[in-house]
Design an enzyme around this catalytic site. Sequence first.
Site, mmCIF file in Angstrom:
data_model
loop_
_atom_site.group_PDB
_atom_site.id
_atom_site.type_symbol
_atom_site.label_atom_id
_atom_site.label_comp_id
_atom_site.label_asym_id
_atom_site.label_seq_id
_atom_site.Cartn_x
_atom_site.Cartn_y
_atom_site.Cartn_z
ATOM 1 N N GLY A 83 -85.086 -3.542 48.001
ATOM 2 C CA GLY A 83 -83.950 -4.502 48.708
ATOM 3 C C GLY A 83 -82.580 -3.874 48.118
ATOM 4 O O GLY A 83 -81.662 -3.863 48.684
ATOM 5 N N PHE A 96 -73.073 -1.500 53.803
ATOM 6 C CA PHE A 96 -74.607 -1.215 53.649
ATOM 7 C C PHE A 96 -75.055 -0.876 54.829
ATOM 8 O O PHE A 96 -76.263 -0.566 55.020
ATOM 9 C CB PHE A 96 -75.027 -2.562 53.218
ATOM 10 C CG PHE A 96 -74.360 -3.087 51.907
ATOM 11 C CD1 PHE A 96 -73.824 -2.540 50.925
ATOM 12 C CD2 PHE A 96 -74.075 -4.399 51.889
ATOM 13 C CE1 PHE A 96 -73.417 -3.018 49.747
ATOM 14 C CE2 PHE A 96 -73.420 -5.163 50.791
ATOM 15 C CZ PHE A 96 -73.124 -4.288 49.683
ATOM 16 N N TRP A 153 -81.466 -0.935 49.483
ATOM 17 C CA TRP A 153 -81.372 -0.918 50.868
ATOM 18 C C TRP A 153 -79.671 -1.250 50.740
ATOM 19 O O TRP A 153 -79.102 -1.029 51.684
ATOM 20 C CB TRP A 153 -82.202 -2.010 51.357
ATOM 21 C CG TRP A 153 -81.776 -2.323 52.876
ATOM 22 C CD1 TRP A 153 -81.900 -1.964 54.071
ATOM 23 C CD2 TRP A 153 -80.761 -3.204 53.238
ATOM 24 N NE1 TRP A 153 -81.525 -2.274 55.054
ATOM 25 C CE2 TRP A 153 -80.492 -3.176 54.575
ATOM 26 C CE3 TRP A 153 -79.868 -4.302 52.456
ATOM 27 C CZ2 TRP A 153 -79.735 -4.220 55.507
ATOM 28 C CZ3 TRP A 153 -79.005 -5.100 53.541
ATOM 29 C CH2 TRP A 153 -78.880 -4.902 54.804
ATOM 30 N N HIS A 154 -79.271 -2.006 49.966
ATOM 31 C CA HIS A 154 -77.869 -2.430 50.135
ATOM 32 C C HIS A 154 -76.908 -1.270 49.831
ATOM 33 O O HIS A 154 -75.956 -1.305 50.541
ATOM 34 C CB HIS A 154 -77.631 -3.682 48.975
ATOM 35 C CG HIS A 154 -77.819 -4.967 49.213
ATOM 36 N ND1 HIS A 154 -79.454 -5.566 49.051
ATOM 37 C CD2 HIS A 154 -77.258 -6.015 49.957
ATOM 38 C CE1 HIS A 154 -79.256 -6.842 49.667
ATOM 39 N NE2 HIS A 154 -78.069 -6.910 49.915
ATOM 40 N N GLY A 155 -77.097 -0.490 48.831
ATOM 41 C CA GLY A 155 -76.314 0.651 48.788
ATOM 42 C C GLY A 155 -76.710 1.655 48.085
ATOM 43 O O GLY A 155 -77.923 1.595 47.052
#
Lengths: 473, 281
Positions: free
Chosen positions: A326, A473, A329-331
């Site tokens: 996760g 993102f 996934w954000h950056g």
Amino acid sequence: MLFNSLVFLVLVLITFIVYYIPGLKKYQVGILIVSSFVFYAYYKPILLLLFITSILLNTSSSYIVLKEDSLSKQKKVAAFAIALNLLILAFFKYTPLISHTFYKELELNGSWREFFFTIPLPIGISFYTFEGISLLIDVLRDKNSLKEKHNSFWEHLIKTSFFISFFPHLIAGPILKAHDFYPQIKEKYFSDINWEKVIKHLILGYFLKMVVADNLNEITVNITYPFFLGYSSLNLLLLLFGYSMQIFADFAGYSSIAIGLGFLFGYNLPRNFHFPYISQSFAEFWTRWHISLSTWLKEYLYFPLGGNRKGQWRTYFNLFTVMLLGGFWHGAGWSYALWGFGHGSFLAIERLIKDRVKVNNTLLVQILQTAMVFLVVTFLWLLFKLPNFDQVVQFFKALIDNRSMRFNISSKELNLVMLSSFVVLYHACYLLFKNNKVSPATNYNIQWVSYGVLLFLILVNSGNQNAFIYFQF
Amino acid sequence: MVRKIIITGILLFVIFNAMLYLLPIKKRFVYTDVEKSERFLYAGRKFSVITAGSSLIGNFTFETEKRKNYFNLSLPPSGGCTGVKILALTNNIPDTLYLETNYISRGFNNVLIDGLLDKRSYYAKLIFPALQEQNKFFPLIIDKFKSGNTAQASKRKPKDDLFLQLFASTKEEYSKPVNLVKYNKTLLELKKHLEYLSAKGTFIAFFEVPIEHDLVNSPKLVSQRQALKLAFADKKYNWIQPDTTNRYYTGDGKHLLEESFVRFTKYFKTQCNLLKKQGKK
């Protein structure tokens, strides 16, 4: 296109008028697709190429799965398409990070190095890729629900294009799931619009974004290196608190606008935030913050990994892995991975403690738990604000070293407190009214006065227009 | 419910605008480029003395301010060129214009100018002053209740590690000469606006704000000065000579600390008087 720009308001207005013209009912979905493409490609039309490729990939592969009778073939097609989705996401999002980190080992030189270092990140790619994957998995799991309704490839293409591109959620969510959204695709009527819901969501969303987040952004910009070195420890804590409020207001504001716009066109988008800062545990926090991402990760990653059905240690491992991914996934940055690592670790440790220790749920314990979760979450946001890890270390060093400096209360600090108090009040009101029954008349009066004041503040206290934090993102 | 919400919002907006018209509510200090240029634009009167520049003269006050005919149009990130263009395009012709040269190379902030002079937005803000950045609700309230002059220069040097970091970045900024092609283009446009003001009778004087001693003859400033002198060699342009007798101290290499700033202000005023005595003004 930004939700808080004039050009966006014009686009919504035109779309809205055309959408509800009685003679054009049959083309409503098409109208929204065209608007969504304009919305997405307004500043960089070239982005449409990748976006349309992604739509075509997911439409054709999900259609094959729908029409194919052999389960093994269905699985192969779905797996191939999911892998391709992830490959596209990885290429655009993670190649610069990997090449920056390992360029010596990879022997990247000259123009290749330049090429890999500067691959642009197409806006919203993380969101629409996840929606494409959701479609493939949903079709594989329960294809009968879609099979009858999607007779031709053309029909499936139109509905899938709409599902992925519908502009309110396209760039920063809420992340839709196919099984929730497809059943809603049908003719909509002007008379069915719930104006109260539309106005309330839009006012709250624009208030959180334009009044709270955009103004706080002008203050929390001081959490940049080397400027934070000059602040006292207390000032640094206050700035960090402000950033925590800002990131909530920014993202929750976006989601609220998206939901309001969804209602305007007759669609019910899922709730994305539910007063996250009152959470008493990390597990609870993730049921209240970016709900559409956490449920996506739960449904499509945590459960397939075994969830909590394969023993305690496997559960801890699964929680940790899901949050680590996760974070990624954000950056595309190691600090995002560290952020995920932090949340994953706290989730796993919390679970470990809960499995072994029973705590009395007194009011004091509840307050302490809420404070602790908030503090940890807030400190972890620092990894979003300062993606360079060395600077995070410097920040903590300044936090310790600058204890003797005087706490400075200037207009800037007062403004930060004033703006943040709205987020605190927003959460406090929920806690206050959750259990205490207020008479419908009082509730009604409180609501219209509150929303009226928020509308006034949007008009007279909006900050400079900034992109939404989650756009990156 | 919807109707009540909208009526409440609009009613409060109208009341706030009426208060801005009727009561002398005004922020004591404005900081951002938009706030400052709005304050200038919507002041509704002529200023005879104007200083235009960057954040280096942000705290500058002139004696004449007491007579309410002075305006400090220092636009922190945009710099002096933008201020001059605002004067010329809005036809606000001062008697005297002192132009800070340190950040002339920043050129023109046309986004700010276009936004400011956009007709629809201009009239909307004129009719509804609540829409002006300088009248933003919360900062206005805070300004009313927060005492003290917050617009002063820093009193002391920041902590050593911060100063060294800031100074290093300023040093780097000043280590390269300006891009002459771009700079000369800027000067050409600046000249156009200054010629216009001069033709309308404005007395124009350039001045440089002292910065950290080590940077006074840095490649950036030297190249900038040379091109500027060349472009404005005409006698109608006046120059306030830099102070070579005093040493000045800054908080980051370029922004003067309070004591130095006070010293510079004194020096600047003496030089202005000298120009007057020489009969130039």
